[in-house]
Design a protein around this motif. Structure first.
Motif, PDB file in Angstrom:
ATOM      1  N   GLY A   1       0.829  -1.216   0.000  1.00 39.53           N
ATOM      2  CA  GLY A   1       0.000   0.000   0.000  1.00 39.53           C
ATOM      3  C   GLY A   1       0.856   1.256   0.000  1.00 39.53           C
ATOM      4  N   GLU A   2       1.964   1.302   0.769  1.00 39.36           N
ATOM      5  CA  GLU A   2       2.873   2.459   0.809  1.00 39.36           C
ATOM      6  C   GLU A   2       3.558   2.664  -0.540  1.00 39.36           C
ATOM      7  N   LEU A   3       3.987   1.610  -1.215  1.00 41.14           N
ATOM      8  CA  LEU A   3       4.649   1.708  -2.517  1.00 41.14           C
ATOM      9  C   LEU A   3       3.682   2.214  -3.585  1.00 41.14           C
ATOM     10  N   ILE A   4       2.425   1.830  -3.528  1.00 40.33           N
ATOM     11  CA  ILE A   4       1.429   2.314  -4.495  1.00 40.33           C
ATOM     12  C   ILE A   4       1.264   3.824  -4.380  1.00 40.33           C
ATOM     13  N   TYR A   5       1.263   4.338  -3.186  1.00 41.11           N
ATOM     14  CA  TYR A   5       1.150   5.797  -2.970  1.00 41.11           C
ATOM     15  C   TYR A   5       2.325   6.515  -3.610  1.00 41.11           C
ATOM     16  N   THR A   6       3.553   6.075  -3.375  1.00 45.68           N
ATOM     17  CA  THR A   6       4.753   6.700  -3.935  1.00 45.68           C
ATOM     18  C   THR A   6       4.726   6.649  -5.457  1.00 45.68           C
TER      19      THR A   6
END
Length: 906
Positions: free
Chosen positions: A278-283
């Motif tokens: 989920g954090e990588l998708i935001y970036t």
């Protein structure tokens, strides 16, 4: 009913056995009486369908008793039709078996009004006087009521057997201290109207019944195994089902314990991977738009350069090159045409140069034309002369040639040339010797020739020569040869003329052939005249080829220049395309990454990650793959775990709590397994173990005891025999699996093999099948010849017909011999139908075997011939129409081998 006269038999040596069989007033026989105690073998001799088999098959009634198990001709049983054949009337039809066991007694059979056989017994020997009454010099058989009265008056007690079981129990008794017809070993087991002996003896009454199945049955009966088996029908499956259920539950939970712990750990890891993704998708979403805009700018620049280069190529350079190539191609085609014509003219010129010279061709033409004229003349002559005329003229010419050849050959040795050397004298003498001179007037004779001698002198007589005598010229040798040449030429002309006259059509074909040759020569002369003109044409073609070739070279140079410009442009296109495609591919890649990211069903989680877009995507891809792998592994493990313990729980957390509870209950369930397993072992495993044990004992009996005795028997060229047992591995393995269940009875649980054993047992219970002893094996026969053993299938004929029959009968008799007490006072008659099928050598071995083992073979044969080796022969003849056959010992048609030997000596 009239019967034969009885002859008193004196027993010099009593034998404890069935001593005689008597049939009175049957459908076939008026009286048939045969003694067994005065011989070791008997042959019934007579034509087909006279009753030989009927006579010996009567042993069924005494030694089988059970009518359903009796076998007669054509495999008929002892039904009412068969009984009616032997005992056609209930009034005075009888079968009597005389027996001596410590004393004489007879067993009497008659038919009642219901068509059933009744059995009686009376002490003493059989006697015709008991059963017959003489009326007007003839013996008639007494009716049964009269027979009973006659016996009572004679002090003979006639005892009635109340049923067939009583008859059977009297006939077969164990030990020697009784009056039983057959003395049995103590091991023989009875079952109603049958026992081990009677079950097998029926095959010695009708040997045609001996086959693979009956031989197998006989071996089982011989070792008292015919009652062995396990019945899986009507047995309870509750304990097995309970045991399998509880065991499956224990196995299911204990079997998944390690897998379950791994599953719980995978679920925790899966949660962590989901948060990171989920954090990588935001970036990724934050860096995507600026990067895509810069890539699209570079893409459109390279796209414009590429389109300009392609326009110049397609609209200017390529069309010009195509026109030049067309012009080069046209010149090439023209050049080929010029060259083809040049080659064609040159070929014609080369052909003319190979012709013969003009003078030679002209002379050849002249010769062929002259030959043609001669042939045409001959053809025209065929219209004026016949074949016979030509042949006559030819014969005349050939005769002149032969005479002239002789003249030339002997020219110098002729009388005209040797009698004088002067030419003038030769001519005068030639005239004098010619017929012309001899035809002159006789007045010229002045003195006649008085005598002619071998040596002639010119002249003895005297002739006045003419005053003006002119000699006849003598031709020279050259003149003769010239004349011979003329005649030979004339001979050839007439031979050619003869061929023409004989076959005008062939001659005309020869003329046509010569005409064709003349035309070919004329054509060659014509071409030679035109040769200078053709040489000029070839020179002109060479000049034209040179001019066209120079034009083609000029066009090719111009085409090459355009091609080099095109090559440079074409080389630039891949570089521009590659640069444009690289940007395009990067753009598509970013868009694909975006689509992939949007497909990930995870809420983006805000964070401060400043890593490049590629690095973010790579991490996202790795984490996503790991997460998907974890999910697939987690889901597959979840489904597998649910399947193994048969759970339908859809929620992972609830399932984890359920399994943890089941693991805590394992101890209690394991205690119930031991109790159920002990119960199953008692019901099924022990009987299966016992059956296998009985089978191993049976194999030991066959291999060690039965085969040991069988190997001592000599049959034909067979050195030894042995029965081979082939285990039914499928059934044996099933029984072994079931029997091995008991091995685990002391364990709290059991492994996979034990569970499989229970499944095998469960399958047999489902089928409700009873495993009989004969299902445990099949049999084959091992024959040893010349020191080598071969294995044969007893379901087929194993050797020649006679040897095959003997092998089967010897096996059956070997079995019987184990059941009946082997004693000379316990002789047993056996029936061998169609004995002629067994050859002489084997027949004697058969009789030897029977004598050693206390059997008396009573044999029939389809042949009406007394065969060697029998002790007694019973000759059966057809009775006159309306009469029945009679046989009795003491009659001329009952002959012993001793009586035959005495007759031959006398």
């Amino acid at each position: 009913m009239v019967i034969g006269t009885d002859v008193i038999h004196l027993n010099t040596s009593l034998k404890r056995m069935i001593t005689r069989i008597v049939i009175l007033n049957s459908t076939t026989y008026g009286k048939a009486a045969i003694r067994f105690d005065d011989c070791d073998s008997i042959q019934l001799v007579g034509p087909n369908n006279i009753g030989k088999s009927t006579l010996i098959f009567a042993l069924n009634f005494l030694l089988i008793v059970d009518g359903k198990k009796m076998t007669f001709v054509d495999n008929k049983t002892g039904d009412k039709e068969t009984i009616h054949h032997y005992l056609p009337t209930p009034v005075n039809s009888y079968i009597v078996f005389e027996v001596f066991k410590h004393k004489y007694y007879c067993i009497l059979l008659k038919r009642n009004n219901e068509g059933e056989v009744e059995y009686y017994k009376f002490d003493g020997e059989y006697s015709d006087d008991l059963f017959t009454r003489t009326v007007k010099g003839q013996q008639n058989i007494l009716k049964f009521d009269d027979l009973k009265s006659h016996m009572a008056n004679s002090g003979i007690e006639l005892t009635h057997f109340k049923d067939k079981r009583e008859v059977f129990n009297f006939v077969y008794q164990r030990g020697k201290r009784n009056e039983g017809v057959v003395w049995l070993e103590d091991s023989v087991v009875s079952d109603g109207l049958s026992n081990n002996f009677s079950k097998i003896y029926r095959y010695l009454i009708n040997s045609k019944l001996i086959n693979n199945k009956t031989l197998k049955e006989a071996l089982i009966i011989a070792d008292n195994r015919d009652k062995e088996g396990i019945d899986f029908s009507h047995r309870s499956k509750k304990d097995i089902n309970d045991l399998l259920r509880v065991n499956e539950e224990i196995k299911a939970v204990s079997g998944i314990q390690k897998e379950f712990l791994d599953f719980r750990e995978v679920v925790d890891t899966y949660r962590v991977k989901t948060k990171t993704l989920g954090e990588l998708i935001y970036t990724f979403n934050t860096h995507y738009a600026p990067t895509l805009l810069e890539l699209e700018k570079h893409f459109y620049q390279k796209q414009e350069e590429l389109q300009s280069t392609q326009f110049e190529l397609n609209e200017e350079l390529m069309p010009k090159k195509e026109k030049l190539l067309e012009a080069v191609g046209a010149k090439g085609a023209e050049l080929k045409q010029v060259l083809d014509k040049q080659n064609e003219y040159q070929k014609q010129l080369d052909e003319i140069n190979q012709y013969e010279g003009v003078d030679f061709l002209k002379q050849q033409l002249f010769n062929y034309e002259e030959n043609r004229r001669n042939m045409e003349v001959n053809i025209s002559l065929t219209k004026k002369t016949s074949e016979a005329q030509v042949k006559q003229k030819l014969d005349e010419i050939q005769g002149n040639i032969e005479r002239l050849k002789v003249t030339i050959k002997d020219y110098s040795g002729q009388l005209i040339h040797t009698i004088t050397t002067k030419q003038k004298d030769k001519e005068i003498l030639n005239y004098i010797l010619s017929p012309e001179f001899s035809s002159l007037s006789g007045k010229m004779v002045k003195k006649k020739i008085a005598k002619i001698e071998e040596l002639m002198t010119l002249f003895d007589g005297k002739i006045e020569l003419p005053k003006k005598l002119k000699g006849t010229p003598v031709p020279s040798l050259d003149e003769l040869k010239e004349k011979l040449a003329t005649l030979k030429k004339e001979e050839k002309e007439y031979e050619a003329l003869l061929k023409t006259v004989t076959d005008t059509e062939r001659a005309q074909k020869e003329v046509d052939k010569v005409n064709n040759i003349i035309e070919e020569i004329s054509e060659k002369l014509r071409k030679l005249r035109n040769k200078p003109e053709l040489e000029t044409i070839v020179d002109n073609q060479k000049k034209l080829f040179k001019a066209v070739s120079e034009d083609k070279i000029k066009l090719e140079k111009e085409t090459k220049t355009i091609g080099e410009r095109i090559s440079k442009k074409l080389a630039a296109i891949p570089e521009l395309s590659e640069a444009r495609d690289k940007f395009e591919k990067r753009i598509e890649e970013l868009k694909r990454w975006k689509v992939e990211t949007e497909k990930i069903n995870i809420e983006p989680l805000e964070n401060a990650n400043a890593e490049p877009l590629n690095q973010v995507y790579d991490k996202m891809t790795v984490i996503r793959t790991e997460r998907e792998t974890l999910k697939a592994n987690k889901d597959r493990t979840f489904d597998n775990l649910k399947y193994k313990i048969k759970s339908g729980e859809p929620d992972e957390e609830a399932f984890i709590r359920f399994v943890e509870d089941e693991l805590s209950l394992m101890g209690e369930k394991q205690k119930s397994v031991e109790t159920l397993l002990q119960s199953i072992s008692t019901q099924f495993a022990n009987p299966a173990y016992t059956l296998i044990k009985r089978y191993r004992e049976f194999t030991e009996f066959v291999n060690n005891k039965f085969n040991g005795k069988l190997a001592q028997t000599s049959i034909s060229d067979i050195e030894s025999l042995r029965i081979i047992l082939n285990e039914n591995t499928r059934v044996i393995e099933a029984l072994e699996r079931i029997s091995s269940i008991q091995e685990f009875s002391s364990q709290a649980s059991f492994d996979f093999d034990n569970a499989e054993n229970l499944k095998v047992l469960n399958t047999l219970l489902d089928s409700g099948k009873k495993i009989e002893f004969d299902e445990l094996f099949d049999i084959e026969l091992g024959l040893t010849k010349d020191g080598k053993e071969k294995v044969v299938d007893l379901r087929e004929q194993v050797e020649s017909t006679g040897t095959d029959i003997m092998i089967r009968m010897v096996i059956i008799m070997s079995v019987i011999n184990r059941l009946a007490i082997n004693d000379a006072n316990n002789k047993i008659p056996i029936a061998i139908d169609e004995i002629a099928r067994i050859d002489g050598k084997n027949r004697l071995e058969m009789f030897k075997f029977c004598k050693e083992h206390n059997f008396i073979p009573v044999c029939t044969s389809t042949e009406e011939t007394m065969l060697d080796g029998f002790d007694k022969y019973v000759l059966i003849f057809r009775a006159p129409k309306g009469k029945k056959v009679n046989i009795n010992d003491g009659q001329p048609n009952v002959i012993s081998s001793q009586r035959m030997a005495v007759a031959e000596e006398n």
